[in-house]
Design a protein around this motif. Sequence first.
Motif, PDB file in Angstrom:
ATOM      1  N   ASP A  61     -10.858  -6.899   2.346  1.00  0.00           N
ATOM      2  CA  ASP A  61     -12.002  -5.799   2.655  1.00  0.00           C
ATOM      3  C   ASP A  61     -13.092  -6.214   2.127  1.00  0.00           C
ATOM      4  O   ASP A  61     -13.257  -6.508   0.729  1.00  0.00           O
TER       5      ASP A  61
ATOM      6  N   ARG B   4       0.686  -1.280   0.029  1.00  0.00           N
ATOM      7  CA  ARG B   4       0.180  -0.035   0.123  1.00  0.00           C
ATOM      8  C   ARG B   4       0.877   1.225   0.007  1.00  0.00           C
ATOM      9  O   ARG B   4       1.717   1.321   0.625  1.00  0.00           O
TER      10      ARG B   4
ATOM     11  N   HIS C 174      -1.462  -4.794   3.104  1.00  0.00           N
ATOM     12  CA  HIS C 174      -2.893  -4.935   3.719  1.00  0.00           C
ATOM     13  C   HIS C 174      -2.925  -6.428   4.245  1.00  0.00           C
ATOM     14  O   HIS C 174      -2.756  -7.539   3.404  1.00  0.00           O
TER      15      HIS C 174
ATOM     16  N   HIS D 218     -16.701  -0.511   5.046  1.00  0.00           N
ATOM     17  CA  HIS D 218     -16.347  -1.940   4.601  1.00  0.00           C
ATOM     18  C   HIS D 218     -16.043  -2.674   5.814  1.00  0.00           C
ATOM     19  O   HIS D 218     -15.582  -2.200   6.782  1.00  0.00           O
TER      20      HIS D 218
ATOM     21  N   HIS E 190     -13.051  -4.823   7.241  1.00  0.00           N
ATOM     22  CA  HIS E 190     -11.574  -5.465   7.046  1.00  0.00           C
ATOM     23  C   HIS E 190     -11.483  -6.597   7.921  1.00  0.00           C
ATOM     24  O   HIS E 190     -11.636  -6.465   9.074  1.00  0.00           O
TER      25      HIS E 190
HETATM   26 ZN    ZN Z   1      -8.867  -3.790   4.912  1.00  0.00          ZN
END
Ligand code: ZN
Length: 278
Positions: A175, A161, A171, A250, A252
């Motif tokens: 997600d 990222r 990450h 969202h 995670h």
């Molecule tokens: Zn995430």
Amino acid sequence: MGLPSDAPVLVEIPSKALAPGDLLQVRLHAPSPIGRVESSFIEQPVRFYPMGDGRRWEALAGVDLEVKPGLYSLTGTVWMSDGRSKRLKKSLRVLPKKFPIQRIRVRQKYVTLNQRDSERAAREHRQLTEIWESATAQRLWAKPFVRPVSSKLTSGFGRRRIVNGEPRSPHSGVDLKATTGTPIRAANSGRVVMAKDLFFAGKTIILDHGLGLYTVYAHCSKMHAKPGDPVGQGEIIGEVGATGRVTGPHLHWACRINGARVNPLDLTTLMSAPDGGR
Ligand SMILES: [Zn+2]
């Protein structure tokens, strides 16, 4: 299975070639009942549990997201119920894997931290590390693992990222896109070890499934569980939200196995339920 009692303990790894971020299920097949197993893989303990009549034991093990490709060995000792011991050794190759790079934009306060936030983030990081390094001796799950929300994947596991132009840690989960308020279900039974508003992860619930296995549910709008609560598979523990460092609502979802960051989706494709296939 009719093996002579001096036969070796067979190690079965059903996974294909391994890559960083993989979760693997390991099985031991012994000629007579096993009493105890001590094992490790890539400097982490591997915690086996007995199945059926005790001649088959299983364990989950992880290849951390940032493990260097190469040849590793699962090693250990198996103590049979009759007191004899056998050495365990199985070599496994971890192949290189290229994770895509992802650029995201978030509020600048999550990239350039002021002193207070920076101290808070460091403190929370230490608390999390303490959890990952501890393990409940009993297995708290029994059924197969399920996805916490039914939705399509929006951002894959392991992506490298770049946040507001600056490189950040990869990450460590997936997600799952869902609207704020969507119920989040426990991937399996276990106990709540954390239900807390964290600087980066926002409102976060962590479930301890025993034997060093944890699942993480981050950026919640609401948490419906508190530390110490036992939860069942599929039980609603919170609601999807956009708290912490996010670009939108969202869930995670992440998984740790004895410290290793592995793809939580691997949990849902294990070859059998732990109590299945006897
Ligand atoms: Zn995430």
